[in-house]
Design a protein around this motif. Structure first.
Motif, PDB file in Angstrom:
ATOM      1  N   ASN A  89      -5.397   3.545   2.563  1.00  0.00           N
ATOM      2  CA  ASN A  89      -4.208   3.783   2.306  1.00  0.00           C
ATOM      3  C   ASN A  89      -3.583   4.960   3.126  1.00  0.00           C
TER       4      ASN A  89
ATOM      5  N   ARG B 136       0.736  -1.314   0.044  1.00  0.00           N
ATOM      6  CA  ARG B 136      -0.271   0.041  -0.007  1.00  0.00           C
ATOM      7  C   ARG B 136       0.839   1.262   0.098  1.00  0.00           C
TER       8      ARG B 136
ATOM      9  N   LYS C 117       0.744   0.523  -5.978  1.00  0.00           N
ATOM     10  CA  LYS C 117      -0.763   0.962  -5.304  1.00  0.00           C
ATOM     11  C   LYS C 117      -1.660   0.490  -6.370  1.00  0.00           C
TER      12      LYS C 117
END
Length: 543
Positions: free
Chosen positions: A324, A265, A271
């Motif tokens: 995140n 993350r 991502k």
């Protein structure tokens, strides 16, 4: 005689009454006394020092040294990430908070006992001198070896609503260890650790710096928030240890998987973006969504847009930020917005999203120009105890804009949390109420301040902020400028061990290139990483 006989009868009655009391006291009281002795013995066993550490509470005379505390705080603040866990992005009123306690046990356990937590990986903590000290203390009291099962730092700030907490499963093999990490804590700062038994609070412990507390995993505890007068957050290292080595191994294996996901993350290149972020943007006319325009002059103003993004996209943005968002403890600089918790996002990830395409279209509509690029993308988290300040976002008002996305659902006027704008005399001119999916766009040289939520909200007020500029040099050098400042701080504060094998001449040459505008971002980032890695190693050796 009659009168005398009456007195005799009364006297006999009193004698009988006294005899009955004697019988009552001689038969019932010993039973009560025995029960009281049994209760006292049970309570004493629970809170006194004995060989079974898993059935007691003990405040150790031994403390963590001040120098170690300093390094522990630096490591937690600089190299671990805080996780905020209060019903995430929906407002969380006190009524809702109280009602939530009626939910299932899993939900209560997931909420944690504090809004802020930092996980310390078991395999790392096992190598620290702090764990050696704690495990030696356990070994000396029990004659047995204990293994790590969970390590985290709990953070509590004033006005935080903390919950009572215990092990998810009250395993008799397990014990809690608490270490108070603050290097300075006054009596009137509050923040006591309360340990609860069957009849209420069994023990209350003041958070003296470096103090160590052992408690049974069967003990329920709560960490109280600091006083309203305290500007510091209370930080407590909470270690769960077990006699069962296999439980420790399982926890570490599970945690390793979590850590890999966590790294993924955080990785700029890996991502995973929700598919909805990559879909084409539906055609829209910004003017049709403009609900308010406030002009300060011919070139600067504030624009408010509603219903530009579908709720599904806003929800995806909220969920993405939840997954995140990792916050590093940030002490704001003088002249800044004084926002304590900020989670940054990589620019190369953001520019791939349709949210960026919407941002471009809105900025083009307002400015009549193209060529804007983002240089700062972040989520701001503000709570009732925060003290935000009036500030500007940049010094190039005409060429730069700030775009704010409001992320809280069902926000009421009494929850506060407005973005307030000011003229040059610091007189308020406009306040924007948070509304789910609302977008505010303004020249970033306008004075403004994000107001904290009211005491009705136990959660936080969230905005997703995008700062854009047409200045190509500024687009590429803003992050570099920040990194260079950090490098200079390292050079000033680095220890001899940290400076070993550092080519100081090469670093100084790089700084000269930065001042001339010829250094690349990659060069600066590599140099910064070198110093950060050395500092991290040096700090870790001292904890």
């Amino acid at each position: 005689m009659v009168f005398h006989g009456y007195r005799s009868s009364a006297h006999d009655s009193k004698v009988r009454s006294v005899n009955m009391k004697h019988v009552y006291l001689s038969t019932i009281c010993p039973v009560i006394f025995a029960l009281l002795q049994l209760f006292a013995k049970t309570t004493q066993e629970h809170i006194s020092v004995n060989s079974d550490i898993t059935s007691q509470v003990e405040v150790l005379a031994r403390t963590i040294p001040q120098t170690v505390l300093t390094f522990l705080n630096r490591y937690v603040s600089n190299y671990l990430y805080w996780d905020f866990r209060v019903n995430q992005f929906e407002q969380f009123t006190f009524h809702d908070f109280e009602s939530s306690l009626l939910g299932n046990e899993t939900q209560q356990h997931d909420r944690s006992m504090s809004p802020w937590t930092v996980r310390f990986p078991i395999r790392q903590f096992r190598r620290t001198n702090t764990w050696k000290l704690l495990s030696d203390q356990l070994l000396g009291r029990t004659g047995e070896i204990f293994y790590l099962r969970e390590v985290k730092t709990v953070g509590v700030w004033k006005t935080d609503q903390t919950l009572k907490h215990s092990c998810a499963s009250a395993d008799e093999n397990d014990v809690f260890m608490f270490v108070f990490l603050n290097t300075n804590w006054e009596k009137n700062d509050y923040g006591e650790l309360q340990l609860h038994g069957l009849l209420g609070v069994d023990k209350v412990v003041h958070p003296k710096p470096g103090r160590i507390v052992f408690a049974s995993c069967k003990t329920t505890f709560i960490i109280k928030p600091p006083s309203m007068a305290s500007s510091k957050g209370l930080k407590v290292l909470v270690v769960r240890a077990t006699r069962a080595e296999e439980l420790s191994e399982k926890s570490e294996a599970d945690e390793t998987g979590d850590e890999e996901d966590f790294k993924k993350r955080l990785s700029e290149n890996e991502k995973d973006l929700p598919a909805i972020f990559l879909e084409d943007v539906k055609q829209f006319e910004p003017a049709e969504h403009l609900v308010r325009r406030y002009s300060l002059n011919s070139t600067t103003g504030i624009h408010i847009f509603d219903d530009v993004l579908d709720n599904s996209v806003v929800e995806a943005l909220v969920n993405f930020v939840i997954a995140n968002a990792t916050y590093q403890e940030n002490t704001p600089d003088d002249g800044s917005d004084n926002v304590y918790w900020i989670s940054g996002y990589p620019l190369d990830v953001f520019v791939r999203t349709n949210i960026w395409k919407v941002t471009q279209q809105l900025v083009k509509y307002i400015s009549g120009q193209e060529g804007f690029m983002p240089y700062d993308v972040s989520c701001n988290l503000i709570r009732v105890s925060d003290h935000s300040k009036i500030h500007i976002d940049c010094s190039h008002s005409v060429d730069e804009f700030t775009v704010l996305f409001y992320l809280n659902k069902d926000w009421k006027v009494e929850y506060n949390g407005e973005t307030v704008f000011f003229d040059d005399d610091y007189e308020p001119i406009l306040a924007i109420k948070p509304k789910y999916g609302r977008i505010a766009v303004f020249n970033c040289g306008i004075l403004h301040s994000a107001r904290p939520p009211s005491s009705l909200v136990n959660g936080a007020r969230y905005t997703f902020a995008v700062k854009v500029s047409r200045l190509e040099k500024f687009q590429t050098t803003d992050d570099v400028h920040d990194d260079v400042n950090v490098i200079r701080e390292f050079l000033e504060d680095a220890s001899e061990d940290e400076m070993k094998n550092v080519d100081v001449a090469a670093v100084e040459q790089l700084l000269k290139k930065v001042s001339k505008g010829t250094a690349s971002k990659q060069e600066v980032e590599q140099c910064l990483k070198m110093f950060e890695d050395r500092e991290k190693e040096d700090i870790f050796r001292n904890i």
